[in-house]
Scaffold this motif. Sequence first.
Motif, PDB file in Angstrom:
ATOM      1  N   GLY A 203      18.726 -50.527 -22.596  1.00  0.00           N
ATOM      2  CA  GLY A 203      18.958 -49.609 -21.489  1.00  0.00           C
ATOM      3  C   GLY A 203      19.088 -50.353 -20.165  1.00  0.00           C
ATOM      4  O   GLY A 203      19.937 -50.025 -19.331  1.00  0.00           O
ATOM      5  N   GLN A 204      18.254 -51.388 -19.990  1.00  0.00           N
ATOM      6  CA  GLN A 204      18.322 -52.182 -18.754  1.00  0.00           C
ATOM      7  C   GLN A 204      19.639 -52.954 -18.695  1.00  0.00           C
ATOM      8  O   GLN A 204      20.281 -53.023 -17.641  1.00  0.00           O
ATOM      9  CB  GLN A 204      17.135 -53.139 -18.693  1.00  0.00           C
ATOM     10  N   GLN A 205      20.041 -53.525 -19.837  1.00  0.00           N
ATOM     11  CA  GLN A 205      21.313 -54.262 -19.849  1.00  0.00           C
ATOM     12  C   GLN A 205      22.480 -53.343 -19.512  1.00  0.00           C
ATOM     13  O   GLN A 205      23.400 -53.737 -18.795  1.00  0.00           O
ATOM     14  CB  GLN A 205      21.547 -54.885 -21.238  1.00  0.00           C
ATOM     15  N   GLN A 206      22.411 -52.109 -20.023  1.00  0.00           N
ATOM     16  CA  GLN A 206      23.510 -51.206 -19.740  1.00  0.00           C
ATOM     17  C   GLN A 206      23.535 -50.811 -18.260  1.00  0.00           C
ATOM     18  O   GLN A 206      24.601 -50.596 -17.683  1.00  0.00           O
ATOM     19  CB  GLN A 206      23.420 -49.974 -20.664  1.00  0.00           C
ATOM     20  N   ARG A 207      22.370 -50.737 -17.633  1.00  0.00           N
ATOM     21  CA  ARG A 207      22.336 -50.477 -16.194  1.00  0.00           C
ATOM     22  C   ARG A 207      22.973 -51.630 -15.425  1.00  0.00           C
ATOM     23  O   ARG A 207      23.684 -51.437 -14.446  1.00  0.00           O
ATOM     24  CB  ARG A 207      20.908 -50.291 -15.707  1.00  0.00           C
ATOM     25  N   VAL A 208      22.697 -52.866 -15.884  1.00  0.00           N
ATOM     26  CA  VAL A 208      23.313 -54.027 -15.254  1.00  0.00           C
ATOM     27  C   VAL A 208      24.836 -53.921 -15.388  1.00  0.00           C
ATOM     28  O   VAL A 208      25.584 -54.175 -14.443  1.00  0.00           O
ATOM     29  CB  VAL A 208      22.815 -55.344 -15.890  1.00  0.00           C
TER      30      VAL A 208
END
Lengths: 218, 243
Positions: B150-155
């Motif tokens: 989820g964090q990578q997708q926010r990046v």
Amino acid sequence: MSIRRGLLALLAQEPMYGAQLRSEFESRTGGTWPLNVGQVYTTLARLERDGLVEGAGGADAEGRIAYRLTGQGRAEVQRWWAAPVDRGDTPRDERVIKLALAVTVPGVDIQRLVQTQRTATLRHLQDLTKLKRVTSDAAEQHTPDGRGPGQRNELAWLLVLDNLVYAAEAEIRWLDHVETRLARESTRAPKTPHRDTATSQTDRSPSQTDRSAKRASR
Amino acid sequence: MTTSPILLLDNVSRVHGHDETAVRALDGVTLEVHAGELVAVMGPSGSGKSTLLNLAGGLDQPTSGRVVVEGSDVGAMSLRDLAALRRRSLGFVFQDFNLIPSLTAAENVALPLELDGLRVGKALRIALDSLEAVGIAELADRYPEHMSGGQQQRVAIARALVGNRRLVLADEPTGALDSQTGEAVLRVLRARCDAGAGGLLVTHEARHAAWADRVVFLRDGVIVDTTGTPPSAESLLDSAAAV
């Protein structure tokens, strides 16, 4: 849904008046299943007749009587929490009945029917998603650490909304499935001779009709 | 308020192959994405969703019709201009995040700016703003392998919309995430669109498509239905009256 059990469950918390029961029921379920006061009083009268609730003291200055659970009523609520809800009375779903009939009655454009329903359900899903955003934004704003009754009601409402979201999603998945299944069926149908009549009536794609016609002329 | 769209597909067709073996991946599709709008595209596999996204991003050229990004006709561009458009105007978000593993979150987000000739320091400052906008400024120095999906997708969303880029093209961005995380990512995408970006989202999940302002149904390369119309002055008035 049994209003009876809903009211009993609320009364397990504390004694309440009819109007209070109605507003508590609605605020905890987000007003998704509105009750009218008449329904509430009729149900209370039956519960009293069956010995599950009783008046908690006399009428107040405004003539309202608060109800509370009897021992028997309390046992009934416990049974309700403990047992799964009976699936026996599946409500009639017009969308499902309509599709089943459309598949069997000749001359219906099923693909169109499926798409029209899917678009409508997706709009409904968009509305639910907006409601969820508004509700959860509000919940986050005024409850950094709060666990008061208002917050519990908001949580309850969000969970009800999630249920409606999943139900709408399931309907769309089912419609996708119907579409794929019917597409497969219509490409397979000409190979099974006894289905020819049905195919030529319901499937109006030119190639299909051609093939059926050739078959019929043989 | 409603000026020309950020993205316009004008009667776009894409045919693969010739004559007998020709396959119409897209057939006369017209679609607009305006600033502040998230548009979702749904359809079974093979319906033309990916073709549509590739055309919108200038990764593929239409057989006929026009693709216009921020007022520029993509079909009329030189390869060099097209590359510049992709660096400056739009960003992609994919199912598998596609971050560069040897770069930190901030460096990943800054990359398109640096490729466009910005000094590293300035690019990183703008990247930080973009990470802040998706709510993960504190992860700026982390490497992708030390972040959740989820964090990578926010990046990836931060990178897609860094600096002046205003169009995000998302291909099944929640496909690799569990439903809770997927929803959080959609929430971020929605918030970026509310803040003025335009988004085109391809998904097969109705629950995620429902975050869009409009959902378009694609089938055999043709738009068969939509849940709404592009915003016009009248519809804005209507919605104001409804509130």
